[in-house]
Design a protein around this motif. Sequence first.
Motif, PDB file in Angstrom:
ATOM      1  N   MET A 351       0.971  -1.090   0.080  1.00  0.00           N
ATOM      2  CA  MET A 351      -0.109   0.045   0.073  1.00  0.00           C
ATOM      3  C   MET A 351       0.915   1.254   0.006  1.00  0.00           C
ATOM      4  O   MET A 351       0.577   2.153  -0.769  1.00  0.00           O
ATOM      5  N   ILE A 352       1.941   1.184   0.780  1.00  0.00           N
ATOM      6  CA  ILE A 352       2.789   2.473   0.921  1.00  0.00           C
ATOM      7  C   ILE A 352       3.459   2.598  -0.596  1.00  0.00           C
ATOM      8  O   ILE A 352       3.428   3.770  -1.341  1.00  0.00           O
ATOM      9  N   HIS A 353       3.969   1.342  -1.127  1.00  0.00           N
ATOM     10  CA  HIS A 353       4.573   1.490  -2.458  1.00  0.00           C
ATOM     11  C   HIS A 353       3.536   1.962  -3.542  1.00  0.00           C
ATOM     12  O   HIS A 353       4.066   3.053  -4.310  1.00  0.00           O
ATOM     13  N   ARG A 354       2.412   1.478  -3.403  1.00  0.00           N
ATOM     14  CA  ARG A 354       1.585   2.214  -4.518  1.00  0.00           C
ATOM     15  C   ARG A 354       1.218   3.490  -4.092  1.00  0.00           C
ATOM     16  O   ARG A 354       0.973   4.165  -5.407  1.00  0.00           O
ATOM     17  N   GLY A 355       1.008   4.097  -3.077  1.00  0.00           N
ATOM     18  CA  GLY A 355       1.141   5.577  -2.788  1.00  0.00           C
ATOM     19  C   GLY A 355       1.919   6.222  -3.153  1.00  0.00           C
ATOM     20  O   GLY A 355       1.962   7.337  -3.997  1.00  0.00           O
ATOM     21  N   PHE A 356       3.401   5.921  -3.021  1.00  0.00           N
ATOM     22  CA  PHE A 356       4.578   6.616  -3.568  1.00  0.00           C
ATOM     23  C   PHE A 356       4.518   6.556  -5.236  1.00  0.00           C
ATOM     24  O   PHE A 356       4.739   7.500  -5.761  1.00  0.00           O
ATOM     25  N   ARG A 357       4.273   5.548  -5.782  1.00  0.00           N
ATOM     26  CA  ARG A 357       4.038   5.469  -7.130  1.00  0.00           C
ATOM     27  C   ARG A 357       3.032   6.373  -7.793  1.00  0.00           C
ATOM     28  O   ARG A 357       3.256   7.054  -8.900  1.00  0.00           O
ATOM     29  N   ARG A 358       1.968   6.437  -7.110  1.00  0.00           N
ATOM     30  CA  ARG A 358       0.835   7.423  -7.792  1.00  0.00           C
ATOM     31  C   ARG A 358       1.486   8.714  -7.368  1.00  0.00           C
ATOM     32  O   ARG A 358       1.297   9.790  -8.245  1.00  0.00           O
TER      33      ARG A 358
END
Length: 362
Positions: A351-358
């Motif tokens: 979830m954190i990785h997805r947030g940073f990607r966005r």
Amino acid sequence: MIHRLRSAVRRTYRRAVDLSHPARSPLGSAVVNCVVYVDGVRQDDCRSAEESLRRVRRRDRGDGFVWIGLHEPDEKEFAGLAELFGLHPLAVEDAVHAHQRPKMEQYDEVLFSVFKTVRYVEHDELTATSEVVDTGELMAFTGPDFVITIRHGGHGSLGPLREALEATPEQLAKGPSAVLHAIADHVVDDYLAVADAVQDDIEAIETAVFSEQADRGDAGRIYQLKRELLELKRAVTPLGRPLQRLAAEPLPIVAPEFRAYFRDVVDHLARVTEQVASFDALLDSILQAHLAQVTVAQNEDMRKITAWAAIVAVPTMVCGVYGMNFEHMPELRWTYGYPLVMGVMVAACFMIHRGFRRNGWL
């Protein structure tokens, strides 16, 4: 006539031999050539400067002058000529020791001019240590019936210029003024050629900086090109005032008809001066843009490092809690406790990785 002379210089430039070789110096190791011209026609090469001066001052021979060329003379080699032609000691000192700014000084009936010569140094690829502009010096003593040229440096031979002038005797018949104008025009034409070559280097640097494969080491190449451009600027800019004097002021050694010719040289020099100034400003902009790109790249790296550090912090924190080995821990004795904790860590990291990607951090 001037256009014919320039064309002749270009035609003879490649085939002309560098006359600075000692084998071509019968009057001494520093003397390149010594020639008497009468009515624009080259006479037999002279054996001594005294004989040359005596020949041109014979009234029954018509208008004539002697042109003596030297390459890096020392004080002893130049002392005899200085005494024979009555050259001022200050000008003689400047001519021998060189490292002078472009200038023009008048001593009685003798005009002493200093020019900076430039040459573009060919290179396959511009590096942080590449030499781009090589400079030298050219001095000229112009009198009523003589011209003495002194060259310092490994380039800037006047052999092609002499041959071009000899191909137009009607121009050479106008005396030392014609030689002085030809020298000034030749030097400024070299400035134009070098400026055009430097422009190619600047365009190559500009393309490299703004390309997708930009190298962070381009700053060294830009700085080196700015240093080489400074050498060209030191040669070009100070020459403006001396040439304006030749074009505007009534000087006894310069024939009035040559003022228009010198104005043409001044126009060419103004073009080079503007080019050099624009090159300097453009390199400043390129350097600032490159530094901004480096800063942006560094910020992107820092954001990526920060994002990965935040992702790694989650399992580190969970493992740190369970690594305390307390007796009463959540789900410590549950069969599926370990898979559950691992699943929670993976889900949190995802979830954190997805947030940073966005947000564009990864």
